[in-house]
Write a protein that holds these residues in place. Structure first.
Motif, PDB file in Angstrom:
ATOM      1  N   SER A  95       0.811  -1.210   0.000  1.00 56.30           N
ATOM      2  CA  SER A  95       0.000   0.000   0.000  1.00 56.30           C
ATOM      3  C   SER A  95       0.852   1.271   0.000  1.00 56.30           C
ATOM      4  CB  SER A  95      -0.948   0.008   1.195  1.00 56.30           C
ATOM      5  OG  SER A  95      -0.193  -0.013   2.403  1.00 56.30           O
ATOM      6  N   ASP A  96       2.027   1.264   0.628  1.00 56.80           N
ATOM      7  CA  ASP A  96       2.899   2.438   0.676  1.00 56.80           C
ATOM      8  C   ASP A  96       3.959   2.435  -0.418  1.00 56.80           C
ATOM      9  OD1 ASP A  96       1.548   3.302   2.902  1.00 56.80           O
ATOM     10  OD2 ASP A  96       2.906   2.283   4.298  1.00 56.80           O
ATOM     11  N   PHE A  97       3.945   1.443  -1.254  1.00 55.56           N
ATOM     12  CA  PHE A  97       4.977   1.319  -2.283  1.00 55.56           C
ATOM     13  C   PHE A  97       4.618   2.168  -3.500  1.00 55.56           C
ATOM     14  CE2 PHE A  97       6.967  -0.872  -5.891  1.00 55.56           C
ATOM     15  CZ  PHE A  97       8.280  -0.869  -5.453  1.00 55.56           C
ATOM     16  N   THR A  98       5.578   2.934  -3.986  1.00 53.45           N
ATOM     17  CA  THR A  98       5.361   3.725  -5.199  1.00 53.45           C
ATOM     18  C   THR A  98       6.520   3.478  -6.161  1.00 53.45           C
ATOM     19  OG1 THR A  98       6.501   5.615  -4.222  1.00 53.45           O
ATOM     20  CG2 THR A  98       4.104   5.560  -4.013  1.00 53.45           C
ATOM     21  N   PHE A  99       6.204   3.438  -7.434  1.00 47.87           N
ATOM     22  CA  PHE A  99       7.223   3.290  -8.463  1.00 47.87           C
ATOM     23  C   PHE A  99       7.767   4.664  -8.827  1.00 47.87           C
ATOM     24  CE2 PHE A  99       5.159  -0.807  -9.611  1.00 47.87           C
ATOM     25  CZ  PHE A  99       6.300  -1.595  -9.597  1.00 47.87           C
TER      26      PHE A  99
END
Length: 131
Positions: A95-99
């Protein structure tokens, strides 16, 4: 053990090498052409089309008749308690992961190179194994 093979070596040297005749390849190819080719048996599936049709009809009839087989007016799914789904709480670990943009560009570039490599390898393999 070496003594056993001395006689064999001597016999092989004495017999010499045989060489085929000059027309050996031509003679073999003529016989291959003259030989009759046996027709291989045609493909016959284990389960015929009629049997598949019967299986499909029986399955369809059972699926359509299932709601009508119960005595009560309620459907089968209404008698099942699905409340246990409310008790399961699974958090999304991403949920907190961004590319980042560089990561996306890298993945797209690798995908592009992969697709190009596949087409080049396919052409090379087609050329190599074509008659």
């Amino acid at each position: 053990m070496e003594e056993q093979y001395k006689d064999i070596k001597h016999l092989v040297k004495e017999a010499g090498l045989e060489t085929p005749s000059v027309d050996f390849l031509k003679n073999v190819m003529e016989r291959v052409e003259l030989s009759t080719v046996e027709m291989s048996s045609a493909y016959k599936p284990l389960i015929s089309k009629k049997v598949w049709f019967v299986i499909a009809v029986v399955t369809a009839v059972l699926l359509c008749a299932t709601p009508f087989l119960s005595d009560s007016k309620e459907s089968i799914l209404s008698s099942i308690d699905f409340s246990f789904f409310n008790k399961i709480s699974i958090k999304n670990p991403f949920s907190d992961f961004t590319f980042h943009k560089t990561t996306i560009y890298g993945i797209l570039f690798l995908a592009l190179l992969f697709l190009i490599q596949i087409t080049i390898l396919k052409r090379r393999i087609d050329r190599r194994f074509s008659l």
